[in-house]
Design a protein around this motif. Structure first.
Motif, PDB file in Angstrom:
ATOM      1  N   ARG A 632       7.318   9.119   7.003  1.00 49.73           N
ATOM      2  CA  ARG A 632       6.768   7.858   7.523  1.00 49.73           C
ATOM      3  C   ARG A 632       5.361   8.056   8.082  1.00 49.73           C
ATOM      4  O   ARG A 632       4.488   7.196   7.922  1.00 49.73           O
ATOM      5  N   GLN A 633       5.152   9.184   8.736  1.00 50.63           N
ATOM      6  CA  GLN A 633       3.812   9.467   9.249  1.00 50.63           C
ATOM      7  C   GLN A 633       2.803   9.593   8.106  1.00 50.63           C
ATOM      8  O   GLN A 633       1.664   9.122   8.205  1.00 50.63           O
ATOM      9  N   LEU A 634       3.247  10.210   7.012  1.00 51.44           N
ATOM     10  CA  LEU A 634       2.379  10.345   5.837  1.00 51.44           C
ATOM     11  C   LEU A 634       1.982   8.975   5.303  1.00 51.44           C
ATOM     12  O   LEU A 634       0.806   8.710   5.014  1.00 51.44           O
ATOM     13  N   GLN A 636       1.796   6.172   6.820  1.00 51.38           N
ATOM     14  CA  GLN A 636       1.004   5.376   7.752  1.00 51.38           C
ATOM     15  C   GLN A 636      -0.445   5.846   7.833  1.00 51.38           C
ATOM     16  O   GLN A 636      -1.277   5.210   8.486  1.00 51.38           O
ATOM     17  N   ASN A 637      -0.775   6.951   7.161  1.00 55.01           N
ATOM     18  CA  ASN A 637      -2.124   7.530   7.269  1.00 55.01           C
ATOM     19  C   ASN A 637      -2.695   7.840   5.882  1.00 55.01           C
ATOM     20  O   ASN A 637      -3.161   8.949   5.611  1.00 55.01           O
ATOM     21  N   LEU A 638      -2.631   6.885   4.995  1.00 59.32           N
ATOM     22  CA  LEU A 638      -3.100   7.095   3.619  1.00 59.32           C
ATOM     23  C   LEU A 638      -4.619   6.981   3.545  1.00 59.32           C
ATOM     24  O   LEU A 638      -5.232   6.210   4.322  1.00 59.32           O
ATOM     25  N   ALA A 640      -3.208  10.622   2.043  1.00 60.80           N
ATOM     26  CA  ALA A 640      -2.745  11.821   2.738  1.00 60.80           C
ATOM     27  C   ALA A 640      -1.975  12.696   1.770  1.00 60.80           C
ATOM     28  O   ALA A 640      -1.520  12.249   0.711  1.00 60.80           O
TER      29      ALA A 640
END
Length: 674
Positions: A632-634, A636-638, A640
């Protein structure tokens, strides 16, 4: 199907024991030593007399200890440090000696695993139940399936049964117009009931391991696909044709017509097989014609019913002319034609009854010979089996189970109880070839007791019919390899080498269920029961498949039903059961815990719509094995990159799944990854 060992990896001795003992250095024993050394373990050996000619010349240098003596003696076993041995392979030609040596080894080392060469199936089962950590094989049973399948000369490379389902390995060459041709990626051919094992183009070299194919390669005409499937669900690579409602009656009519033609053809062959059958059929047809004709005539000439007319005709045919007409009153009108016809019926019936009696007497006199006679020689599409020793007999039995037409060639007569339904030619090879219709045969298997004779016979067959498939057995693996390279039209197999891989795998606690030949490599159908400390425990099936180079076929969690062709996202836990296709090299890597390096990372560039973030994060966590929080963190930070390295096929699968939810991603190759 190979016998079950009754023991799996959770029964094996402590892993620190890395010494193995081989008793008997015949052909099988030498190959067992060679395979075990490939696992990187210490190997000792015992033999009564050292071989004069080593089939594997470097083998004496591979052994850590070599003792000449009787492996049944306690002192001899102690010389090779039996207390430090993890397993003992008892592969001499003496089954009783192997059993006695197994008892002696178990008394000296209660934890040692026993692998026995024996054909006494009932005794072996009892010993397995009472001794535990025990398995027995017969080499001819292990390798027979490979020879039989090689001789089929069709698309099928292997057959075996899992959980009551028949699985088969198929080799199929794509043809123009096939439903797969120019329409599918290779990756897309994987389904819930099919797994791709190999894909090669016309110019590509055949791979020796699984997953050596490009997932996104387009399937073209001329390409060769090797896959495993659940046979009961799909019998061919082509889609089944369907019929509309209007076509159905026509299809039924055509099917009925073909069935009637087939039945008539079988009856015609049966009648012309023996002269007595032809005579009996002609006599029967003549009597039936006279019976019908006489019944109609009497019913027409006299005011009697059909039953009375039939009885009168039957009486005449049974020689009852006097019984029927002896008491006829003079005033009864009898035409001359009826009297003449009645006399002909009586004479014909007497003659045919005489023929019937003669046929019955002949059958009675020759019955004691007929029950021992073998079927006639097949005319075409048959397999010729040359040399009928133990291995050949087992191969012939399997071919009959595959519903194949076969004929055997032997120098000596076989006992009538051995393969009674197999046509047999007892003669020298040259003369026998003129009798077995070699020009119309499907293939030939050559398994005599001598390598040179096998080669000579194989070359003779090729000279007589260059189009015929030839399977040659060689006892020496080096000789086998040279023959295979020099004569590529023949399939050359070494029974000892095939069997040795099963014996060696069993020595490590693996339960080998079956085997087949794949692109010159022996593939073992191997069962694992996951135990604490196993190199498979805690891994996802994708890591097992791509990391060790095996193909998972069945997964069974103790509280669930078994699943064929399981999803690669499944994770293994203690007590789970797993069946895989594996080469000897793959089994060695599993034993040592040597996972292949992961050379790829996932780069996510863009999400085409916001709702896809949730689904894509779930897909990344499921397929890669990373935590859901990282996925999910990946997302949210595209753009990435997923920090976790992946195997190539695993990464391609993940890219494909992300594309389904409108997420753009590609792969990045990791350079110099240790």
């Amino acid at each position: 199907m190979l016998p079950s060992s009754g023991s799996t990896k959770n029964n094996k001795p402590p892993p620190q024991l890395t010494r193995f003992l081989v008793c008997g250095l015949g052909s099988l024993g030498q190959h067992c030593v060679a395979v075990l050394k490939d696992y990187g373990v210490a190997v000792s050996a015992i033999d009564l007399v050292l071989p004069q000619n080593w089939e594997i010349p470097e083998l004496p240098n591979l052994l850590d200890d070599l003792v000449v003596g009787d492996c049944r003696q306690t002192s001899i076993l102690e010389q090779v440090k039996i207390h430090e041995c993890r397993s003992v392979l008892l592969v001499t030609n003496d089954e009783r000696g192997n059993t006695e040596a197994a008892f002696a080894a178990r008394l000296l080392n209660p934890h040692i695993r026993l692998i026995l060469r024996s054909d006494k199936q009932n005794l072996n089962q009892l010993l397995s139940e009472n001794l535990g950590n025990f398995v027995a094989f017969e080499p001819s049973q292990l390798s027979a399936a490979a020879f039989a399948l090689a001789a089929l000369d069709d698309q099928t490379l292997g057959y075996f049964n899992l959980e009551g389902q028949l699985l088969r390995v198929v080799k199929y060459q794509i043809k123009p117009g096939d439903r797969w041709c120019d329409r599918w990626w290779v990756y897309g051919l994987n389904t819930r009931n099919r797994r791709i094992l190999s894909h090669t183009t016309n110019t590509a070299q055949l791979p020796k391991q699984f997953y050596e194919w490009e997932p996104e390669a387009t399937v073209r005409a001329g390409d060769t696909i090797v896959y495993i499937e659940v046979a009961q669900l799909s019998s061919t690579a082509q889609p089944a044709k369907t019929h509309s409602t209007k076509q159905l009656p026509q299809a039924v009519s055509r099917t009925l017509k073909r069935h009637l033609q087939q039945q008539f053809s079988q009856f015609w062959q049966w009648m012309y097989q023996y002269q007595t059958r032809r005579v009996a059929v002609i006599c029967g047809a003549t009597v039936l014609t006279l019976l019908v004709g006489g019944t109609i005539l009497f019913r027409w000439e006299y005011p009697i019913d059909w039953q009375t007319a039939f009885n009168a005709t039957a009486t005449l045919l049974l020689g009852g002319y006097g019984d029927l007409f002896g008491d006829i009153k003079p005033e009864t009108p009898l035409s001359l034609g009826v009297q003449v016809f009645s006399l002909i019926l009586a004479l014909a019936g007497t003659a045919f009854i005489g023929v019937l009696y003669a046929l019955l007497i002949e059958m009675l006199l020759t019955s004691r010979f007929h029950f021992r006679s073998r079927p006639p020689l097949p005319q075409q599409d048959h397999i010729v089996v040359i040399g009928l020793g133990r291995l050949s007999q087992r191969v012939a039995t399997l071919l009959q189970e595959f519903k194949q037409s076969i004929v055997g060639i032997s120098h000596t007569e076989l006992d009538p109880g051995i393969l009674p339904q197999m046509p047999l030619v007892v003669d020298n090879i040259a003369n026998a070839f003129t009798k077995v219709h070699l020009e119309n045969a499907k293939s030939a298997i050559v398994i005599t007791e001598d390598d040179l004779e096998n080669l000579e016979v194989g070359l003779m067959i090729h000279a007589l019919n260059p189009q015929l498939g030839i399977v040659i057995h060689c006892y020496d693996q080096h000789f086998s390899d040279r023959v295979a390279r020099l004569f590529p039209y023949a399939q050359v197999l070494c029974a000892s080498a095939l069997s040795a891989e099963v014996f060696a795998a069993a020595a490590f606690g693996e339960n080998v269920l079956s085997l087949f030949h794949f692109n010159g490599t022996t593939v073992l159908v191997t069962e694992y029961i996951i135990a604490a400390g196993d190199t498979l425990n805690g891994l996802m099936l994708s890591e097992v498949a791509y990391g060790y180079g095996v193909v998972p076929l069945l997964y069974h969690h103790k509280h669930e039903s078994a699943r064929l062709m399981p999803a690669y996202e499944t994770r293994l836990y203690v007590g789970d059961r797993l069946v895989v296709l594996a080469t000897s090299h793959s089994l060695q890597r599993i034993e040592r815990g040597e996972l292949a390096p992961r050379h790829w990372q996932l780069r996510v560039e863009k999400v085409l719509y916001q709702d896809a973030i949730f689904d894509s994060a779930n897909a990344i966590a499921l397929i890669s094995g990373c935590s859901l929080a990282i996925a999910r963190q990946l997302m949210q930070n595209l753009p990435a990159t997923l920090p976790q390295p992946l195997f190539y096929h695993q990464a391609q699968h993940l890219v494909h799944e992300l594309s389904k939810v409108q997420v753009r991603a590609h792969l990045i190759q990791i350079v110099n990854n240790d």
